[in-house]
Design a protein around this motif. Structure first.
Motif, PDB file in Angstrom:
ATOM      1  N   ARG A 146      -3.702   3.393   4.088  1.00  0.00           N
ATOM      2  CA  ARG A 146      -4.665   3.323   2.752  1.00  0.00           C
ATOM      3  C   ARG A 146      -4.663   1.900   2.266  1.00  0.00           C
ATOM      4  N   ASP A 180       0.547   6.659   6.752  1.00  0.00           N
ATOM      5  CA  ASP A 180      -0.719   6.709   5.669  1.00  0.00           C
ATOM      6  C   ASP A 180      -0.113   5.814   5.327  1.00  0.00           C
ATOM      7  N   ASP A 226      -5.870  -2.207   1.960  1.00  0.00           N
ATOM      8  CA  ASP A 226      -7.691  -2.246   2.085  1.00  0.00           C
ATOM      9  C   ASP A 226      -8.291  -3.619   2.906  1.00  0.00           C
ATOM     10  N   ALA A 282       0.862  -1.624  -0.128  1.00  0.00           N
ATOM     11  CA  ALA A 282      -0.107   0.460   0.188  1.00  0.00           C
ATOM     12  C   ALA A 282       0.690   1.028  -0.292  1.00  0.00           C
TER      13      ALA A 282
END
Length: 140
Positions: free
Chosen positions: A101, A97, A103, A87
């Motif tokens: 991200r 961060d 999923d 990611a």
């Protein structure tokens, strides 16, 4: 280590029909190992129970990939586990961060179709959910 065949899940391995068994046949093997006390107490025994559950067609507890553990490769790429794409990269983004991200739906989908018990996902969560089983695991 013996486990239910789970290749061809995400990025992990390629499906090989010569290694595939009928779920019922494989389930009987694990059930017999459990009935005959052929497995030591602890995580390995819990792992066999998880395989029996999955081979019966019942859902397993969701994988904890990206929750209790992550996969970081030598280049700094970060993924929820070895089966899922990265990611982000630590050279370009903060870990926070990158974690945001992940999923989560892809993790759930992978978890639902696999008995995968690799350390980077379901094993860590299983140990946390079954601490006494983990504690009983013989250390050599």
């Amino acid at each position: 280590m013996v486990g239910a065949y789970h290749w061809d899940v995400g990025l992990y391995g390629k499906q090989d029909p010569t290694l595939m068994f009928e779920h019922q046949t494989a389930r009987v093997v694990f059930e017999r190992l459990l009935e005959q006390d052929a497995l030591p107490p602890g995580y390995l025994r819990q792992y066999a129970k998880d395989n029996v559950t999955w081979l019966r067609g019942e859902p397993l507890t969701p994988c904890d990939a990206g929750r209790y553990s992550i996969a970081i490769d030598a280049s700094g790429n970060v993924a929820p586990c070895l089966s899922l794409p990265h990611a982000g990269n630590l050279l370009h983004s903060s870990l926070g961060d990158i974690l945001r991200r992940f999923d989560r739906q892809a993790i759930r989908d992978c978890s639902d179709r696999s008995s995968c018990n690799r350390v980077d996902g379901r094993v860590i969560g299983s140990i946390l959910r079954h601490p006494f089983a983990a504690w009983q695991t013989p250390v050599r």
